[in-house]
Design an enzyme around this catalytic site. Structure first.
Site, PDB file in Angstrom:
ATOM      1  N   GLY A 149      12.569 -46.719  -0.006  1.00 16.73           N
ATOM      2  CA  GLY A 149      11.506 -45.701  -0.043  1.00 16.73           C
ATOM      3  C   GLY A 149      10.145 -46.283  -0.393  1.00 16.73           C
ATOM      4  O   GLY A 149       9.969 -47.499  -0.495  1.00 16.73           O
ATOM      5  N   PHE A 150       9.194 -45.373  -0.571  1.00 17.15           N
ATOM      6  CA  PHE A 150       7.792 -45.774  -0.775  1.00 17.15           C
ATOM      7  C   PHE A 150       7.641 -46.681  -2.000  1.00 17.15           C
ATOM      8  O   PHE A 150       7.217 -47.838  -1.889  1.00 17.15           O
ATOM      9  CB  PHE A 150       6.950 -44.494  -0.907  1.00 17.15           C
ATOM     10  CG  PHE A 150       5.527 -44.709  -1.322  1.00 17.15           C
ATOM     11  CD1 PHE A 150       4.753 -45.729  -0.768  1.00 17.15           C
ATOM     12  CD2 PHE A 150       4.938 -43.872  -2.265  1.00 17.15           C
ATOM     13  CE1 PHE A 150       3.424 -45.909  -1.149  1.00 17.15           C
ATOM     14  CE2 PHE A 150       3.616 -44.041  -2.655  1.00 17.15           C
ATOM     15  CZ  PHE A 150       2.860 -45.068  -2.105  1.00 17.15           C
TER      16      PHE A 150
ATOM     17  N   ASP B 101      20.576 -47.364  -0.399  1.00 16.54           N
ATOM     18  CA  ASP B 101      19.752 -46.249   0.084  1.00 16.54           C
ATOM     19  C   ASP B 101      20.534 -45.547   1.193  1.00 16.54           C
ATOM     20  O   ASP B 101      21.266 -46.206   1.949  1.00 16.54           O
ATOM     21  CB  ASP B 101      18.415 -46.774   0.623  1.00 16.54           C
ATOM     22  CG  ASP B 101      17.326 -45.706   0.642  1.00 16.54           C
ATOM     23  OD1 ASP B 101      16.315 -45.870  -0.048  1.00 16.54           O
ATOM     24  OD2 ASP B 101      17.504 -44.687   1.354  1.00 16.54           O
TER      25      ASP B 101
ATOM     26  N   PHE C 223      18.902 -43.600   3.463  1.00 15.67           N
ATOM     27  CA  PHE C 223      17.892 -43.320   4.494  1.00 15.67           C
ATOM     28  C   PHE C 223      17.614 -41.838   4.667  1.00 15.67           C
ATOM     29  O   PHE C 223      17.187 -41.410   5.734  1.00 15.67           O
ATOM     30  CB  PHE C 223      18.277 -43.951   5.851  1.00 15.67           C
ATOM     31  CG  PHE C 223      18.299 -45.453   5.817  1.00 15.67           C
ATOM     32  CD1 PHE C 223      17.239 -46.171   5.277  1.00 15.67           C
ATOM     33  CD2 PHE C 223      19.380 -46.152   6.318  1.00 15.67           C
ATOM     34  CE1 PHE C 223      17.249 -47.564   5.229  1.00 15.67           C
ATOM     35  CE2 PHE C 223      19.412 -47.545   6.282  1.00 15.67           C
ATOM     36  CZ  PHE C 223      18.339 -48.242   5.731  1.00 15.67           C
ATOM     37  N   ASP C 224      17.853 -41.062   3.629  1.00 14.76           N
ATOM     38  CA  ASP C 224      17.518 -39.640   3.732  1.00 14.76           C
ATOM     39  C   ASP C 224      16.011 -39.474   3.968  1.00 14.76           C
ATOM     40  O   ASP C 224      15.589 -38.597   4.707  1.00 14.76           O
ATOM     41  CB  ASP C 224      17.928 -38.920   2.443  1.00 14.76           C
ATOM     42  CG  ASP C 224      17.638 -37.435   2.521  1.00 14.76           C
ATOM     43  OD1 ASP C 224      18.469 -36.722   3.112  1.00 14.76           O
ATOM     44  OD2 ASP C 224      16.567 -36.993   2.050  1.00 14.76           O
TER      45      ASP C 224
ATOM     46  N   LEU D 260      24.316 -42.017  -3.350  1.00 13.47           N
ATOM     47  CA  LEU D 260      24.690 -41.932  -4.765  1.00 13.47           C
ATOM     48  C   LEU D 260      25.569 -40.715  -5.060  1.00 13.47           C
ATOM     49  O   LEU D 260      26.260 -40.677  -6.072  1.00 13.47           O
ATOM     50  CB  LEU D 260      23.427 -41.856  -5.642  1.00 13.47           C
ATOM     51  CG  LEU D 260      22.893 -43.182  -6.166  1.00 13.47           C
ATOM     52  CD1 LEU D 260      22.535 -44.129  -5.044  1.00 13.47           C
ATOM     53  CD2 LEU D 260      21.681 -42.960  -7.051  1.00 13.47           C
TER      54      LEU D 260
ATOM     55  N   LYS E 292      11.780 -35.507  -3.808  1.00 16.83           N
ATOM     56  CA  LYS E 292      10.546 -35.386  -4.594  1.00 16.83           C
ATOM     57  C   LYS E 292       9.559 -34.319  -4.115  1.00 16.83           C
ATOM     58  O   LYS E 292       8.438 -34.263  -4.622  1.00 16.83           O
ATOM     59  CB  LYS E 292       9.850 -36.735  -4.608  1.00 16.83           C
ATOM     60  CG  LYS E 292       9.472 -37.219  -3.220  1.00 16.83           C
ATOM     61  CD  LYS E 292       8.571 -38.433  -3.235  1.00 16.83           C
ATOM     62  CE  LYS E 292       8.190 -38.821  -1.819  1.00 16.83           C
ATOM     63  NZ  LYS E 292       7.290 -39.941  -1.727  1.00 16.83           N
TER      64      LYS E 292
ATOM     65  N   SER F 294       8.400 -38.558 -13.921  1.00 15.46           N
ATOM     66  CA  SER F 294       7.174 -38.110 -13.267  1.00 15.46           C
ATOM     67  C   SER F 294       6.286 -37.384 -14.266  1.00 15.46           C
ATOM     68  O   SER F 294       6.789 -36.767 -15.220  1.00 15.46           O
ATOM     69  CB  SER F 294       7.576 -37.143 -12.151  1.00 15.46           C
ATOM     70  OG  SER F 294       6.477 -36.400 -11.724  1.00 15.46           O
TER      71      SER F 294
ATOM     72  N   TYR G  30      12.248 -29.155  -8.779  1.00 15.29           N
ATOM     73  CA  TYR G  30      12.082 -30.623  -8.791  1.00 15.29           C
ATOM     74  C   TYR G  30      11.759 -31.102 -10.201  1.00 15.29           C
ATOM     75  O   TYR G  30      12.399 -32.022 -10.731  1.00 15.29           O
ATOM     76  CB  TYR G  30      10.966 -31.044  -7.815  1.00 15.29           C
ATOM     77  CG  TYR G  30      10.500 -32.464  -8.049  1.00 15.29           C
ATOM     78  CD1 TYR G  30      11.313 -33.547  -7.716  1.00 15.29           C
ATOM     79  CD2 TYR G  30       9.249 -32.736  -8.633  1.00 15.29           C
ATOM     80  CE1 TYR G  30      10.896 -34.850  -7.947  1.00 15.29           C
ATOM     81  CE2 TYR G  30       8.825 -34.035  -8.868  1.00 15.29           C
ATOM     82  CZ  TYR G  30       9.657 -35.087  -8.516  1.00 15.29           C
ATOM     83  OH  TYR G  30       9.245 -36.378  -8.769  1.00 15.29           O
TER      84      TYR G  30
ATOM     85  N   LYS H 221      13.827 -33.622 -13.087  1.00 20.95           N
ATOM     86  CA  LYS H 221      13.296 -34.786 -13.822  1.00 20.95           C
ATOM     87  C   LYS H 221      13.419 -34.556 -15.332  1.00 20.95           C
ATOM     88  O   LYS H 221      13.766 -35.471 -16.077  1.00 20.95           O
ATOM     89  CB  LYS H 221      11.836 -35.048 -13.442  1.00 20.95           C
ATOM     90  CG  LYS H 221      11.657 -35.560 -12.024  1.00 20.95           C
ATOM     91  CD  LYS H 221      12.240 -36.954 -11.827  1.00 20.95           C
ATOM     92  CE  LYS H 221      12.184 -37.409 -10.391  1.00 20.95           C
ATOM     93  NZ  LYS H 221      12.944 -38.615 -10.116  1.00 20.95           N
TER      94      LYS H 221
ATOM     95  N   TYR I 179       5.518 -41.509 -13.656  1.00 22.26           N
ATOM     96  CA  TYR I 179       4.454 -41.883 -12.722  1.00 22.26           C
ATOM     97  C   TYR I 179       3.458 -40.743 -12.623  1.00 22.26           C
ATOM     98  O   TYR I 179       3.844 -39.572 -12.516  1.00 22.26           O
ATOM     99  CB  TYR I 179       4.984 -42.110 -11.304  1.00 22.26           C
ATOM    100  CG  TYR I 179       6.213 -42.961 -11.175  1.00 22.26           C
ATOM    101  CD1 TYR I 179       6.482 -44.005 -12.056  1.00 22.26           C
ATOM    102  CD2 TYR I 179       7.104 -42.726 -10.135  1.00 22.26           C
ATOM    103  CE1 TYR I 179       7.619 -44.786 -11.896  1.00 22.26           C
ATOM    104  CE2 TYR I 179       8.237 -43.503  -9.967  1.00 22.26           C
ATOM    105  CZ  TYR I 179       8.495 -44.519 -10.860  1.00 22.26           C
ATOM    106  OH  TYR I 179       9.623 -45.281 -10.698  1.00 22.26           O
TER     107      TYR I 179
END
Ligand code: NAD
Ligand code: UFG
Length: 367
Positions: free
Chosen positions: A15-16, A36, A38-39, A68, A93, A150, A174, A178, A202
């Protein structure tokens, strides 16, 4: 000390934030294994990581396609490799999607993470008793985890800058995942002191790798400001909707703490080093932000300057649930991790534009 024999499992490493962090890990001398599903990413992103680090360091990178939420995928991975630490990015996210599909968020974020903890405990927790057994306390192999939290856990902060000890609050499903996952990490660490966990909160990650080969490539219409601006700049979207122009801020638009993704990646290396060298870290949260706030309209101007493109804007009503102004207190990360963001918004926009103009349709080149 880092040796390439130190092996880090990076969940969501395609991911990013994951791809940028994997580059810095490999360059920092670690071996990396990515899992991963690849979702929200593509295999090309992992190929680009290999291109960026070159053939030699690529030998220290392994990739497994796995989910996972499927415990067997994790069991297979952990039964064949002993990891020195896990950096856990994998999860969903998008705030708005989490409101309409909360079960999907609970499944990916909660179930996926709980499976990871169970498997880490099963395979990494080897309690080694030093001799003579009757005299000594058992010594543990620590189980080390860096978790992607986050700034969303601050909800609508009562004060700014946000300090790690502020009261936490979730504003949407979401954010609730977290918040729950932070609480779960604290509970596990309290009960089982062999865990060492850093929760990284973040703020607003943007920008891209300076090579122009790695960047953010969201599927569908972007929810976040910078990917949206980027798509307007390359002509994929006609104009930017600016949500809110009547906030009590210097130009009426909302203020956030944008952080370059490479600074964020380096924050993970700093967190790992802290975990490897500190006995009593327990479960500790750190903000990763710059400590500076920038408004939506200031970001538009900075991107226009970096790209030479005009970004047409439409002033719209506020987006429900948005805070007026959020930025980080960076004191704890600076003092305890020895980490500080290096880049400002001009570099964030420069690198994001470099990625966008080289990859106007993202990794696959397909619209
Ligand atoms: P991303 O979507 O680009 O990367 C997440 C990766 O995890 C994707 O490659 C996806 O395919 C993978 N993934 C998702 N569920 C999985 C599963 N069940 N099994 C295996 N792989 C799975 O997101 P990102 O921006 O890189 O964010 C990484 C983490 O940081 C996330 O946990 C996110 O919540 C958190 N975070 C991101 C931001 C942000 O604005 N980007 C801000 C705060 C926190
Ligand atoms: N915005 C616009 N137009 C857009 C998109 C966003 O004006 O098309 C505005 C928003 O209203 C907000 C600002 O730009 O005022 C930033 O919005 P983002 O969606 O980019 O970021 P948020 O601060 O709302 O939230 C992001 C992530 C969350 C995360 C949070 C803190 O989406 O998951 O940062 O890390 F929790």
């Amino acid at each position: 000390m880092v040796t390439s024999s130190q092996k880090i499992l990076v969940t969501g490493g395609a991911g990013f934030i994951g791809t940028h962090t994997v580059v810095q890990l490999l360059k920092g001398g670690f071996s990396v294994s990515i899992i991963d599903n690849f979702d929200n990413s593509v295999v090309e992103a992992v190929d680009r990581v290999r291109q960026v680090v070159g053939p030699q360091l690529s030998q220290n990178l392994e990739f497994t396609q796995g989910d996972l939420r499927n415990r067997d995928d994790l069991e297979k991975l952990f039964s064949r490799t002993t990891f020195d630490a896990v950096i856990h990015f994998a999860g969903l996210k998008a705030v708005a999607e989490s409101v309409s599909k909360p079960r999907r968020y609970f499944d990916f974020n909660l179930v996926g993470t709980i499976n990871l903890y169970q498997v880490m405990a099963k395979y990494n927790c080897r309690k080694v008793r030093t001799l003579p057994t009757f005299l000594s306390r058992p010594t543990f192999n620590f189980i080390i985890m860096v978790f992607s939290s986050s700034a969303t856990v601050y909800g609508q902060p009562e004060k700014i800058p946000c300090e790690e000890d502020f009261r936490l609050q979730a504003m949407n499903p979401y954010g609730r995942t977290k918040l729950f996952l932070e609480e779960i990490a604290r509970d596990i660490q309290k009960a089982e002191p062999e865990w060492k966990i850093i929760l990284l909160r973040y703020f607003n990650p943007v920008g891209a790798h300076e090579s122009g080969k790695l960047g953010e490539d969201p599927k569908g219409i972007p929810n976040n400001l910078m990917p949206y601006i980027q798509q307007v700049a390359v002509g994929r979207l006609p104009e930017l909707n600016v949500y809110g122009h009547d906030y009590p801020t210097r130009d009426g638009s909302a203020i956030r703490d944008y952080i370059h993704v490479m600074d964020l990646a380096d924050g993970h290396i700093a967190a790992l080093r802290k975990l490897f060298t500190t006995e009593n870290i327990g479960c500790t949260a750190y903000n990763l932000g710059t400590g500076r706030g920038t408004s939506v309209l200031e970001m538009v101007t900075a991107f226009e300057k970096a790209s030479g493109k005009k970004i047409p804007v439409k002033l719209c009503p506020r987006r429900p649930g948005d805070a007026t102004e959020v930025y980080a207190s960076t004191e704890r990360a600076e003092k305890e991790l020895g980490w500080k963001a290096k880049y400002g918004v001009d570099e964030m926009c420069r690198d994001q534009w470099n990625w966008a103009k080289n990859n106007p349709q993202g990794y696959t080149g397909k619209p």
